[in-house]
Structure formats: structure tokens, C-alpha cells
Design a protein around this motif. Structure first.
Motif, PDB file in Angstrom:
ATOM      1  N   MET A 249       0.834  -1.202   0.000  1.00 27.79           N
ATOM      2  CA  MET A 249       0.000   0.000   0.000  1.00 27.79           C
ATOM      3  C   MET A 249       0.869   1.252   0.000  1.00 27.79           C
ATOM      4  O   MET A 249       0.378   2.358  -0.216  1.00 27.79           O
ATOM      5  N   ALA A 250       2.156   1.070   0.291  1.00 24.55           N
ATOM      6  CA  ALA A 250       3.022   2.241   0.365  1.00 24.55           C
ATOM      7  C   ALA A 250       3.250   2.828  -1.022  1.00 24.55           C
ATOM      8  O   ALA A 250       3.457   4.026  -1.177  1.00 24.55           O
TER       9      ALA A 250
ATOM     10  N   GLU B 250      -2.292   4.479  -3.701  1.00 22.41           N
ATOM     11  CA  GLU B 250      -2.983   5.630  -4.274  1.00 22.41           C
ATOM     12  C   GLU B 250      -4.278   5.160  -4.966  1.00 22.41           C
ATOM     13  O   GLU B 250      -5.339   5.762  -4.819  1.00 22.41           O
ATOM     14  N   ALA B 251      -4.163   4.050  -5.696  1.00 23.69           N
ATOM     15  CA  ALA B 251      -5.344   3.475  -6.363  1.00 23.69           C
ATOM     16  C   ALA B 251      -6.400   3.126  -5.320  1.00 23.69           C
ATOM     17  O   ALA B 251      -7.595   3.372  -5.502  1.00 23.69           O
ATOM     18  N   ALA B 252      -5.932   2.563  -4.190  1.00 26.27           N
ATOM     19  CA  ALA B 252      -6.859   2.189  -3.123  1.00 26.27           C
ATOM     20  C   ALA B 252      -7.576   3.424  -2.579  1.00 26.27           C
ATOM     21  O   ALA B 252      -8.791   3.408  -2.367  1.00 26.27           O
ATOM     22  N   ARG B 253      -6.822   4.510  -2.397  1.00 26.79           N
ATOM     23  CA  ARG B 253      -7.440   5.723  -1.847  1.00 26.79           C
ATOM     24  C   ARG B 253      -8.505   6.273  -2.802  1.00 26.79           C
ATOM     25  O   ARG B 253      -9.558   6.724  -2.382  1.00 26.79           O
ATOM     26  N   ILE B 254      -8.218   6.201  -4.101  1.00 25.31           N
ATOM     27  CA  ILE B 254      -9.215   6.676  -5.077  1.00 25.31           C
ATOM     28  C   ILE B 254     -10.472   5.802  -5.002  1.00 25.31           C
ATOM     29  O   ILE B 254     -11.595   6.297  -4.994  1.00 25.31           O
ATOM     30  N   ALA B 255     -10.258   4.490  -4.904  1.00 23.05           N
ATOM     31  CA  ALA B 255     -11.403   3.572  -4.835  1.00 23.05           C
ATOM     32  C   ALA B 255     -12.225   3.829  -3.571  1.00 23.05           C
ATOM     33  O   ALA B 255     -13.457   3.808  -3.604  1.00 23.05           O
ATOM     34  N   ILE B 256     -11.535   4.097  -2.455  1.00 18.80           N
ATOM     35  CA  ILE B 256     -12.249   4.381  -1.197  1.00 18.80           C
ATOM     36  C   ILE B 256     -13.104   5.637  -1.354  1.00 18.80           C
ATOM     37  O   ILE B 256     -14.267   5.680  -0.946  1.00 18.80           O
ATOM     38  N   ALA B 257     -12.514   6.634  -2.014  1.00 17.12           N
ATOM     39  CA  ALA B 257     -13.258   7.880  -2.233  1.00 17.12           C
ATOM     40  C   ALA B 257     -14.520   7.626  -3.063  1.00 17.12           C
ATOM     41  O   ALA B 257     -15.482   8.381  -3.000  1.00 17.12           O
ATOM     42  N   ARG B 258     -14.503   6.562  -3.866  1.00 22.61           N
ATOM     43  CA  ARG B 258     -15.675   6.212  -4.684  1.00 22.61           C
ATOM     44  C   ARG B 258     -16.605   5.253  -3.947  1.00 22.61           C
ATOM     45  O   ARG B 258     -17.446   4.600  -4.554  1.00 22.61           O
TER      46      ARG B 258
ATOM     47  N   GLN C 208      -6.526  -5.712   2.060  1.00 25.80           N
ATOM     48  CA  GLN C 208      -5.185  -5.705   1.494  1.00 25.80           C
ATOM     49  C   GLN C 208      -4.418  -6.953   1.892  1.00 25.80           C
ATOM     50  O   GLN C 208      -4.574  -7.479   2.993  1.00 25.80           O
ATOM     51  N   ALA C 209      -3.605  -7.457   0.980  1.00 23.18           N
ATOM     52  CA  ALA C 209      -2.724  -8.590   1.262  1.00 23.18           C
ATOM     53  C   ALA C 209      -1.371  -8.280   0.655  1.00 23.18           C
ATOM     54  O   ALA C 209      -1.301  -7.677  -0.418  1.00 23.18           O
TER      55      ALA C 209
ATOM     56  N   GLU D 114      -7.159 -14.870   2.397  1.00 19.98           N
ATOM     57  CA  GLU D 114      -8.210 -13.878   2.627  1.00 19.98           C
ATOM     58  C   GLU D 114      -9.463 -14.221   1.796  1.00 19.98           C
ATOM     59  O   GLU D 114     -10.585 -14.174   2.285  1.00 19.98           O
ATOM     60  N   LEU D 115      -9.229 -14.613   0.545  1.00 13.86           N
ATOM     61  CA  LEU D 115     -10.355 -14.944  -0.332  1.00 13.86           C
ATOM     62  C   LEU D 115     -11.071 -16.207   0.144  1.00 13.86           C
ATOM     63  O   LEU D 115     -12.292 -16.293   0.116  1.00 13.86           O
ATOM     64  N   ARG D 116     -10.279 -17.192   0.598  1.00 15.49           N
ATOM     65  CA  ARG D 116     -10.877 -18.447   1.077  1.00 15.49           C
ATOM     66  C   ARG D 116     -11.723 -18.220   2.322  1.00 15.49           C
ATOM     67  O   ARG D 116     -12.677 -18.931   2.580  1.00 15.49           O
ATOM     68  N   SER D 117     -11.362 -17.232   3.100  1.00  9.20           N
ATOM     69  CA  SER D 117     -12.018 -17.010   4.387  1.00  9.20           C
ATOM     70  C   SER D 117     -13.485 -16.631   4.209  1.00  9.20           C
ATOM     71  O   SER D 117     -14.216 -16.550   5.186  1.00  9.20           O
ATOM     72  N   GLY D 118     -13.880 -16.370   2.962  1.00 10.39           N
ATOM     73  CA  GLY D 118     -15.292 -16.054   2.736  1.00 10.39           C
ATOM     74  C   GLY D 118     -15.551 -14.566   2.748  1.00 10.39           C
ATOM     75  O   GLY D 118     -16.656 -14.125   2.480  1.00 10.39           O
TER      76      GLY D 118
END
Ligand SMILES: Nc1ncnc2c1ncn2[C@@H]1O[C@H](COP(=O)(O)OP(=O)(O)OP(=O)(O)O)[C@@H](O)[C@H]1O
Ligand SMILES: [Mg+2]
Length: 464
Positions: free
Chosen positions: A9-10, A15-23, A29-30, A39-43
């Protein structure tokens, strides 16, 4: 919309994540592929996975496929990663997102991957009640029949039910039964084996199987032919399907949502819809009220569309003037939310001042006529835009054959609906099948037919 970021995320991915959050997206995150898979298996699941192209994306996709974890994977990297990017796409990544991320591109990505993921707008008590009911039954696995006039938001509601269900991490697949020709629909739904028919050069997995572990939306189910209805009933009852030309049934775990804008009871009486299937689908019914019966939704919806279309078109957001709101509230909105959406989209493009005023709001001809004759509020309207001329007087029809006039009416209505067969048939008051037959006839006679928009509404995701 849930977005999983695989990578640090550094860096620019953050930055992409922050834009997506704003939307409005929710982020998980992994750091690497194994933890992403855990993470995906955990449901907890994800609607889309953004993966750093420097990581072994091929492994991620292969493993997701073999574990039937259905979510599109988007490879992300800088220009200098071109070789890795090409490899990722070959391995099955859905798209390549160049970094540093572009806000517009991410917005477009989230949009195409399944609407903006926000709950449907519901302010009017009539709509709030429907939404409550939908959310209450979302968690169950029962089939749901969603009824409502064209453009009332049946698909929006279906997606919302899926997102609120225990299957949210699974795929959401939509099939429009009216838009797919009868002879193709069977293969589309159930798939086929190699050699099932002359063009079947390889096995094809149908949408039932693609929706395994998730939700299958059968849009406009009333248009499905009776023979196929029998096959569908079996699929729902036995929880297994037969691929065309297959020898072994295939187990499927799918929740069915169906929509109709025609009363199925009447179809049952006519014998065009199987009664047993009707009872199967009708375990829970949700009825979306037409927009005119939930007037308090009009302005909130209009404001949401004004914001959305300003964004999409890169224009500043402008509020609706008080007069414009009053004008919108006074309309009958026969085309329901879709018609309101189109009107506001146009208004956003036409507005000239700091607000969206009445001069930017162009109403369809019929509605304009109604609002004037009703002597409604003295509000000035912009010129009418509908491309169809007002109904010609009887005099101008004399000398023309009924078939001629019918053809012109059908083609003009279709043009008006931007080629959408379903909407045109609804406006014309004929079945989509009749419309299709007429169009085939015209086409054979050399008449140019407006092209149909996308036939198959594939959904949030395709199986990885
Ligand atoms: N409550 C709502 N909140 C936000 N957007 C909505 C809502 N209802 C409808 N819309 C928007 O209106 C348009 C029509 O909605 P939708 O396609 O779900 O209608 P429909 O009932 O399936 O129509 P049809 O019968 O013509 O297929 C879509 O663009 C959708 O995003
Ligand atoms: Mg629909």
C-alpha cells in the motif's frame, strides 16, 4: 464494491486504493499471493482484485480458478512492466491498470464491474418498504421474483439482494431472456459439450455453472419459451443441470432471482408460462412501485444522477434549481427511473449556468403534452427533444397501408429506445417475440434495423 489490493500500500497501488475508497469501495489488502488466497478463502471475498504485476499473478489466477473463487483480477503496474503486463493478461487477468493510477480510469473500472455498488436510492416510504423487505430476505437462499414496470430498478434491486446475501463473495450473473434468441438461450444457460451441434467445437460452460456459488438473475423470465422453462424447473428443483449434448448432469449451487414486467399469472392462464415454475419462482415476490407512486424518490434520484453524470462527463457538479425540481416532480415518468436518468443526463450536458435549471430539462413529447394540458404549474419548459414527431393527424395517414404505418411506428419506437428491444416492445404494447419477428421480416425486406445494445448483461464478474 469490495476491492482487494495485493501488493504494498506504500506504493502507487495505495494511491489506487485511496481513489477507490473515495468512490465508496471497501478495501482489503494482502502483501502477497498466499495471503491474498487465504483472505479470499475465508469467505470475506472481493468483487475485484487489483494485483501488483511484479507479484506472481499467474499463480493467483490459477489457484483462484481451481478453487472456484470468482472475481476478476486486474493487473496493475507501470509502463516499464509491459512484459509482465502481457504475461498477466495471457494468464487471465481481466484488465491492465497503468500506474500511477488515474482517478477517472478507476471510476470507470468500478462502474463497469457492477454499478457503483451503492444501495438503491430509497426515500419514499413505498420504496423504503420494498427495500427493507428485500434486505430481510437477502440472506436466505429462496428464489425471488422481482416485479415492476420497465425502468423501475429491478436489476438494481437484484444486485442489491446479491450484495446483501451470503453469496456476496460469489458471482452475480445476469441473463436477459428476452434479448437472447430462443435457440441460443438454452446453450447460454446450460452450456454444451463438444459436438452437441454442428458449431459446438468445444465444451462451453453455461451461465448456470458460471453462477455456481452465487446468484443467477433471469431477467424477463416471462419471455422464456415453455420447453426451456421445463429445463429450468428441473435445474431449480434438482440443483443440477444438463449441458446440451452432455451425458452426466452437473451439480450447481445457484440462487435464482427472476424479473418480469408482465403479470405472470396471465401468462400461466394463457398456457405460455408453466404453473409449477411460477410457484417455484414465486416463493418471495418483491414489487417495485412505478416512480409516479413514489414521488418523494424523484428529487433524490435526480440529484444522484446529476452528480453521477457530471462526474462521468468531467463537468462540475451543479445542483438542481427549485423550479427544476418542481418540474421533475410534476411528471408522470412512464419510463420510470430510467427515463428520469436519461432526462438528467441530458440536462447535465445542456445546463449553462451555476445550477441545472428548467431550460436544460427536456421532456419527452407525450409528457410535455400531458403537463400542459393538465394546466400544471406555470413552468417554462425547454424545447422537446424526442426524435419522434407528434402523432400525425388522421389525414396524413390516409392512403398508407396499415402495414406501412405499423412498420414506421415500430422502427421509430426502436430508434427512440436506442435499439433496446425490450423497452420498444413495452412502449408498443407487444411482446418482445412479436417485435423480433416483425424486425426479422423488415430486415429480410432490406430495411435497416437499429442495432441492439448489449444482448447479454454479464454481471459483476465472470468466473476467473
Ligand atoms: N433506486 C434506484 N437507485 C439508483 N438508481 C436506480 C434506482 N432504480 C433504478 N435506477 C437506475 O435506473 C436505471 C434502470 O434500472 P434497472 O435497469 O434496474 O430497471 P429495470 O426495472 O430492470 O428495467 P427494465 O425492465 O427496462 O429492464 C438504471 O440505470 C439504474 O441504475
Ligand atoms: Mg432490467
Amino acid at each position: 464494491m469490495r476491492v482487494m489490493i495485493v501488493g504494498s500500500m506504500a506504493a502507487e497501488l495505495g494511491e489506487a486504493a485511496r481513489i477507490a475508497i473515495a468512490r465508496g469501495a471497501k478495501i482489503a489488502q494482502a502483501d502477497d499471493v498466499p495471503s491474498a488466497l487465504a483472505e479470499l478463502r475465508s469467505g470475506r471475498g472481493a468483487d475485484v482484485v487489483l494485483c501488483d504485476v511484479q507479484l506472481p499473478i499467474e499463480d493467483l489466477i490459477t489457484q483462484m480458478t481451481s478453487e472456484r473463487i470468482a472475481a476478476p483480477v486486474i493487473a496493475c503496474g507501470t509502463r516499464s512492466d509491459a512484459v509482465r503486463a502481457a504475461a498477466a493478461i495471457r494468464a487471465g487477468a481481466r484488465e491492465y491498470l497503468p500506474l500511477p493510477p488515474d482517478a477517472e480510469l478507476i471510476a470507470a473500472l468500478l462502474e463497469t464491474l457492477g454499478g457503483d455498488g451503492r444501495a438503491p436510492v430509497a426515500v419514499d416510504p413505498a420504496m423504503v418498504a420494498t427495500l427493507r423487505r428485500a434486505e430481510q430476505i437477502a440472506a436466505s437462499d429462496a428464489s425471488v421474483l422481482i416485479r415492476g414496470e420497465s425502468g423501475t430498478g429491478k436489476e438494481v434491486l437484484a444486485r442489491h439482494i446479491h450484495r446483501r446475501s451470503r453469496r456476496a463473495a460469489g458471482p452475480f450473473i445476469a441473463v436477459n431472456c428476452a434479448a437472447i434468441p430462443e435457440n441460443l438461450l438454452e446453450s447460454e444457460l446450460f452450456g454444451h459439450e463438444k459436438g452437441a451441434f454442428s458449431g459446438a467445437i468445444a465444451r462451453r460452460i453455461g451461465r448456470f455453472e458460471a453462477a455456481d456459488g452465487g446468484t443467477l438473475l433471469l431477467d424477463e423470465i416471462s419471455e422464456m419459451d415453455v420447453r426451456l422453462q421445463a429445463k429450468l424447473l428441473r435445474a431449480i428443483q434438482e440443483r443440477e443441470i444438463d449441458r446440451l449434448g452432455g451425458t452426466e448432469p452437473v451439480k450447481v449451487n445457484v440462487r435464482i432471482l427472476a424479473t418480469t414486467n408482465r403479470p405472470l399469472e396471465a401468462e400461466v392462464r394463457k398456457g405460455t408460462f408453466r404453473e409449477d415454475l411460477y410457484f417455484r419462482l414465486n416463493v418471495i415476490t418483491l414489487t417495485l412501485p412505478p416512480l409516479r407512486e413514489r414521488p418523494r424518490d424523484i428529487v433524490p434520484l435526480a440529484e444522484m444522477f446529476a452528480r453521477r453524470y457530471a462526474e462521468v462527463n468531467g463537468l462540475p457538479h451543479r445542483p438542481l434549481s427549485a423550479e427544476a425540481k418542481r418540474l421533475l416532480e410534476a411528471q408522470p415518468w412512464r419510463g420510470n427511473v430510467r427515463e428520469l436518468e436519461n432526462t438528467i443526463h441530458r440536462a447535465v450536458l445542456l445546463a449553462s449556468g451555476d445550477v441545472i435549471d428548467v431550460d436544460a430539462i427536456e421532456l419527452p413529447v407525450a409528457e410535455a403534452a400531458i403537463s400542459t394540458s393538465a394546466g400544471g404549474p406555470a413552468i417554462t419548459r425547454g424545447p422537446s427533444t424526442a426524435s419522434i414527431a407528434p402523432a400525425p393527424g388522421a389525414a396524413s395517414l390516409v392512403g398508407r397501408t396499415v402495414a406501412d404505418v405499423e412498420r414506421d411506428l415500430i422502427l421509430e419506437t426502436l430508434t427512440h429506445c436506442l435499439g433496446n428491444r425490450t423497452h420498444a416492445a413495452a412502449l408498443l404494447g407487444i411482446s418482445i417475440r412479436t417485435l423480433r419477428n416483425k424486425l426479422r421480416e423488415y430486415s429480410a425486406a432490406g430495411v435497416k434495423i437499429p442495432a441492439a445494445p448489449n444482448a447479454v448483461g454479464v454481471a459483476d464478474r465472470v468466473p476467473a
